[in-house]
Design an enzyme around this catalytic site. Sequence first.
Site, PDB file in Angstrom:
ATOM      1  N   LYS A 191       0.857  -1.196   0.000  1.00  0.00           N
ATOM      2  CA  LYS A 191       0.000   0.000   0.000  1.00  0.00           C
ATOM      3  C   LYS A 191       0.886   1.236   0.000  1.00  0.00           C
ATOM      4  CE  LYS A 191      -1.877   3.109   2.693  1.00  0.00           C
ATOM      5  NZ  LYS A 191      -1.959   4.177   1.714  1.00  0.00           N
ATOM      6  N   GLY A 227       2.857   4.958  13.002  1.00  0.00           N
ATOM      7  CA  GLY A 227       3.582   3.720  13.302  1.00  0.00           C
ATOM      8  C   GLY A 227       3.096   3.086  14.599  1.00  0.00           C
ATOM      9  N   GLY A 230       6.818   5.393   7.873  1.00  0.00           N
ATOM     10  CA  GLY A 230       5.948   6.570   7.948  1.00  0.00           C
ATOM     11  C   GLY A 230       6.190   7.302   9.252  1.00  0.00           C
ATOM     12  N   CYS A 265      13.414  11.389   6.480  1.00  0.00           N
ATOM     13  CA  CYS A 265      13.370  10.953   7.878  1.00  0.00           C
ATOM     14  C   CYS A 265      14.711  11.186   8.556  1.00  0.00           C
ATOM     15  CB  CYS A 265      12.991   9.484   7.940  1.00  0.00           C
ATOM     16  SG  CYS A 265      14.017   8.458   6.886  1.00  0.00           S
ATOM     17  N   GLU A 280       9.853   1.783  10.354  1.00  0.00           N
ATOM     18  CA  GLU A 280      10.857   2.828  10.083  1.00  0.00           C
ATOM     19  C   GLU A 280      10.125   4.149  10.239  1.00  0.00           C
ATOM     20  OE1 GLU A 280      13.911   2.400   9.685  1.00  0.00           O
ATOM     21  OE2 GLU A 280      14.184   0.363   8.955  1.00  0.00           O
ATOM     22  N   GLU A 284       9.366  16.687  14.809  1.00  0.00           N
ATOM     23  CA  GLU A 284       9.784  16.533  13.409  1.00  0.00           C
ATOM     24  C   GLU A 284       8.999  17.495  12.517  1.00  0.00           C
ATOM     25  OE1 GLU A 284       8.606  12.975  11.227  1.00  0.00           O
ATOM     26  OE2 GLU A 284      10.664  12.757  10.512  1.00  0.00           O
TER      27      GLU A 284
HETATM   28  P1  NAD Z   1       2.229   8.755   7.439  1.00  0.00           P
HETATM   29  O1  NAD Z   1       2.547   8.046   8.694  1.00  0.00           O
HETATM   30  O2  NAD Z   1       1.204   9.804   7.433  1.00  0.00           O
HETATM   31  O3  NAD Z   1       1.772   7.694   6.309  1.00  0.00           O
HETATM   32  C1  NAD Z   1       2.569   6.596   5.962  1.00  0.00           C
HETATM   33  C2  NAD Z   1       1.685   5.540   5.323  1.00  0.00           C
HETATM   34  O4  NAD Z   1       0.787   5.031   6.305  1.00  0.00           O
HETATM   35  C3  NAD Z   1       0.816   6.040   4.169  1.00  0.00           C
HETATM   36  O5  NAD Z   1       0.781   5.067   3.163  1.00  0.00           O
HETATM   37  C4  NAD Z   1      -0.549   6.195   4.822  1.00  0.00           C
HETATM   38  O6  NAD Z   1      -1.624   6.081   3.929  1.00  0.00           O
HETATM   39  C5  NAD Z   1      -0.532   5.019   5.785  1.00  0.00           C
HETATM   40  N1  NAD Z   1      -1.474   5.147   6.903  1.00  0.00           N
HETATM   41  C6  NAD Z   1      -1.962   6.274   7.466  1.00  0.00           C
HETATM   42  N2  NAD Z   1      -2.797   5.955   8.492  1.00  0.00           N
HETATM   43  C7  NAD Z   1      -2.796   4.601   8.578  1.00  0.00           C
HETATM   44  C8  NAD Z   1      -3.456   3.679   9.444  1.00  0.00           C
HETATM   45  N3  NAD Z   1      -4.269   4.086  10.419  1.00  0.00           N
HETATM   46  N4  NAD Z   1      -3.234   2.358   9.263  1.00  0.00           N
HETATM   47  C9  NAD Z   1      -2.406   1.932   8.297  1.00  0.00           C
HETATM   48  N5  NAD Z   1      -1.766   2.765   7.431  1.00  0.00           N
HETATM   49  C10 NAD Z   1      -1.963   4.085   7.584  1.00  0.00           C
HETATM   50  O7  NAD Z   1       3.638   9.287   6.905  1.00  0.00           O
HETATM   51  P2  NAD Z   1       3.915  10.232   5.651  1.00  0.00           P
HETATM   52  O8  NAD Z   1       3.446  11.605   5.988  1.00  0.00           O
HETATM   53  O9  NAD Z   1       3.444   9.558   4.417  1.00  0.00           O
HETATM   54  O10 NAD Z   1       5.526  10.201   5.619  1.00  0.00           O
HETATM   55  C11 NAD Z   1       6.313  11.032   6.381  1.00  0.00           C
HETATM   56  C12 NAD Z   1       6.803  10.328   7.633  1.00  0.00           C
HETATM   57  O11 NAD Z   1       7.491   9.133   7.288  1.00  0.00           O
HETATM   58  C13 NAD Z   1       7.797  11.159   8.411  1.00  0.00           C
HETATM   59  O12 NAD Z   1       7.527  11.076   9.782  1.00  0.00           O
HETATM   60  C14 NAD Z   1       9.124  10.500   8.126  1.00  0.00           C
HETATM   61  O13 NAD Z   1      10.106  10.692   9.098  1.00  0.00           O
HETATM   62  C15 NAD Z   1       8.729   9.067   7.983  1.00  0.00           C
HETATM   63  N6  NAD Z   1       9.722   8.327   7.197  1.00  0.00           N
HETATM   64  C16 NAD Z   1      10.547   7.440   7.834  1.00  0.00           C
HETATM   65  C17 NAD Z   1      11.529   6.771   7.128  1.00  0.00           C
HETATM   66  C18 NAD Z   1      12.464   5.797   7.797  1.00  0.00           C
HETATM   67  O14 NAD Z   1      13.055   4.979   7.093  1.00  0.00           O
HETATM   68  N7  NAD Z   1      12.627   5.827   9.106  1.00  0.00           N
HETATM   69  C19 NAD Z   1      11.671   7.002   5.765  1.00  0.00           C
HETATM   70  C20 NAD Z   1      10.822   7.910   5.151  1.00  0.00           C
HETATM   71  C21 NAD Z   1       9.843   8.559   5.886  1.00  0.00           C
END
Ligand code: NAD
Length: 503
Positions: free
Chosen positions: A182, A241, A236, A292, A258, A393
């Site tokens: 997804k 998470g 995310g 991130c 992650e 962040e």
């Molecule tokens: P997000 O957490 O909003 O979304 C990530 C994913 O989760 C999306 O596909 C979203 O649709 C899905 N999602 C949202 N709610 C959900 C739920 N209740 N159940 C299951 N899935 C759900 O993150 P974002 O805004 O897309 O990305 C930015 C974040 O990601 C930042 O915090 C960044 O630090 C982090 N990130 C971490 C890494 C790493 O490797 N540590 C890498 C890239 C980004």
Amino acid sequence: MLDRTAKLKTYQTYIDGRWIDATSGKTFETCDPYTGQPWALIPECDKVDVDQAVDAASRAFERGPWPKMTPSARGKIMRRIAQLIEQHAEHLGQVEVRDNGKLISEMVAQTKYMPEWFYYYGGLADKIQGTVVAVDRPNHFNYILREPVGVCAFITPWNSPLMLTTWKLAPALAAGCTVVIKPSEYTSASLLEFVKLVIAESGLPPGVVNVVTGYGALVGEPLVTHPRVAKVAFTGGSTTGARVNELAAKTFKKVSLELGGKSPNIVFDDCIVDDAVSGAVSGIFAATGQTCIAGSRLLLQETIHDRFVEKLVDMAKTAKLGDPALAETQVGPVTTPPQYQKILSYIDIAKSEGAKCVLGGGAAPQEEGGGQYFVKPTIFTGVTNKMRIAQEEVFGPVLSVIKFKDEDEAIEIANDIAYGLGAGVWTQSLKRAHTMAGRIKAGTVWINTYRAVSFLMPFGGYKASGLGRENGVEAIDGYLQSKSVWINNGPGGGNPFIMKTAS
Ligand code: NAD
């Protein structure tokens, strides 16, 4: 050059080796962050599509050829995947620029690097080995099998959709798992192009890789809670998470996370100043700060503070903002409208907390072709580690500069945070470099470099930055489970009412 004149493109999703619409027939628009205009339609899947995708992945795992295939044969298909990515790297990079606004120069470098993951884990597939154990019983032959965990769900964010999918997909395929992916609702197109040009042409059996596009609550949650999903690999934000982890726990899934970061980039007065200035810029302004691992807290030794800030501002103020599809652009747009608003609100928060803005500090609208989601590269000095701008962040081009006296204070500030994803240290002292690497609580420490990643080096977070590791040999462990096999070659017997222990 991107063709921004073409009419809206319509994508389908990919389940069981077939291209299909969402069962509901619904679609949603995906936007080009540079123009702010929609450029493609993505299927809006829901629980019904999730069930179909998990059914397909489950069939492919239980009855299909993939997990039964010899690991060497799996490795060959993975090398074919690598070759197909090589062929289509430019195009995949361009789609990602269109969908998430990352720089073309960075994106093409990323997509050209992605094959290495499939070569590496493809090579590792037939080196997954069990162990024979000389167990403490006579006449026994014991061994440990390493088996794939089953159906894996991948949930990815918008900031590096293809790279972050690759980090999960390559070890999962090598282990013999099947997957449902997804992508973020903001950036689904590059994954669908990847599946069309690479996965569907690679010889992977149907159902091994499936995609469900759509929103977190409607697609992500049914996927995470599905009883036949054995493992969730999530990248995310930390709040999402935590929710994913909680939901997955109800059905005892394996989980890797992650998550976010607020990484310290620590500069000592014995550094090579020009290198460290460039490292500070790369830490926060590359990818418009939407990474991130952004080095969003710049910790400066007080003896170097003023002259470093001057040089840093001089370099950062020359950053060329503009169309991410042009090779000369250095800072592109923010990817999503909510993220743009969030960054601007954090700039206001920093000002209200008393931090001093020495560069930028607001929106940077571009004249041509739209370009409405731009934020000026922004630097705040006089930040203390208790301020929200130092603890939360931002995920944008906003840097907090914090002063420190000595190593001990640098460590105290660096570790006084919920996150622990990355850290940078700039020093010419070997002793200091090793000491700092040992004392910083983060999954990656870069000494005299920043934002370097490799398929060979484990990547992941301490504390609220996540669970588990991607990349490197150990990543494959996340997609395997051990089975202990006991064979008694001697007589049976003994007291059937007590456990068979050595004594
Ligand atoms: P997000 O957490 O909003 O979304 C990530 C994913 O989760 C999306 O596909 C979203 O649709 C899905 N999602 C949202 N709610 C959900 C739920 N209740 N159940 C299951 N899935 C759900 O993150 P974002 O805004 O897309 O990305 C930015 C974040 O990601 C930042 O915090 C960044 O630090 C982090 N990130 C971490 C890494 C790493 O490797 N540590 C890498 C890239 C980004």
